[in-house]
Every structure is written in C-alpha cells, then in structure tokens.
Write an enzyme that holds these catalytic residues in place. Sequence first.
Site, PDB file in Angstrom:
ATOM      1  N   PHE A  33       0.835  -1.199   0.000  1.00  0.00           N
ATOM      2  CA  PHE A  33       0.000   0.000   0.000  1.00  0.00           C
ATOM      3  C   PHE A  33       0.869   1.249   0.000  1.00  0.00           C
ATOM      4  CE2 PHE A  33      -2.479  -3.394   1.750  1.00  0.00           C
ATOM      5  CZ  PHE A  33      -3.737  -3.217   1.194  1.00  0.00           C
ATOM      6  N   CYS A  34       0.546   2.173  -0.879  1.00  0.00           N
ATOM      7  CA  CYS A  34       1.242   3.460  -0.912  1.00  0.00           C
ATOM      8  C   CYS A  34       0.207   4.544  -1.206  1.00  0.00           C
ATOM      9  CB  CYS A  34       2.384   3.459  -1.921  1.00  0.00           C
ATOM     10  SG  CYS A  34       1.875   3.411  -3.629  1.00  0.00           S
ATOM     11  N   ALA A  35       0.678   5.746  -1.455  1.00  0.00           N
ATOM     12  CA  ALA A  35      -0.239   6.869  -1.634  1.00  0.00           C
ATOM     13  C   ALA A  35      -1.249   6.608  -2.747  1.00  0.00           C
ATOM     14  CB  ALA A  35       0.533   8.151  -1.890  1.00  0.00           C
TER      15      ALA A  35
ATOM     16  N   GLU B  38      -3.384   3.369  -0.455  1.00  0.00           N
ATOM     17  CA  GLU B  38      -3.690   3.131   0.964  1.00  0.00           C
ATOM     18  C   GLU B  38      -5.162   3.341   1.274  1.00  0.00           C
ATOM     19  OE1 GLU B  38      -4.604   5.647   3.225  1.00  0.00           O
ATOM     20  OE2 GLU B  38      -4.207   7.342   1.928  1.00  0.00           O
TER      21      GLU B  38
END
Length: 102
Positions: free
Chosen positions: A7-9, A39
């Site tokens: 998960f990232c931006a 995310e």
Amino acid sequence: MIRIGLFCAAGMSTSMLVEKMRKVAKEKGVEATINAYPESEMEKRVEEIDVALLGPQVKFMLSKAQGICQPKGVPVQVINTMDYGMMNGEKVLNEAIKMANK
C-alpha cells in the site's frame, strides 16, 4: 499460497517493487499473489490479503493500518526504506513471508 498487499499513496510507486517481488517468487517457486493498492483501499482489501506492507512514504499511517489489519489477523509493517529505494524484491518478499509465518 501467500497473498501480499503493498500500500502506498496511489498504488503506483509500489508497482515496480511488486514486479520484482513476483519475479523472485516465481524463481524460488513461492506461490504468492502480490499486488499494489492505494492506501485508501486498505479497508476494502484487508479480506483479500495475508500480509500488508506500507510504502515508506505512507509510514505515518501505520497505526491506522494496524487498526484495520490486526483485528483481521493480518500483520502489517512499513517496508524498509533502503530495500524500497533499492527495489530489493527478494528482501521485501522474504520479510513478507516471515510476517505471514508468525
């Protein structure tokens, strides 16, 4: 079979790392599903994963992620910044496997 969610931006910066992890998993004969997500989709995706990894750029949301994942029995941690920066798919995959086996 291990199901790993990164998960990232926006789910984009982790995509290259996902590809490297998939390649290592295939080479080692590890049955794994590895995907990148923004995310904001964690609550929706938590039922589909065994391990959650956060990109270093969203480490500020670790406590929120723990609140989402831990009640479902999904371990979560921030990807090591050096491994992320070097796109070290093998080290990140090995860490995810360790997390899943705890």
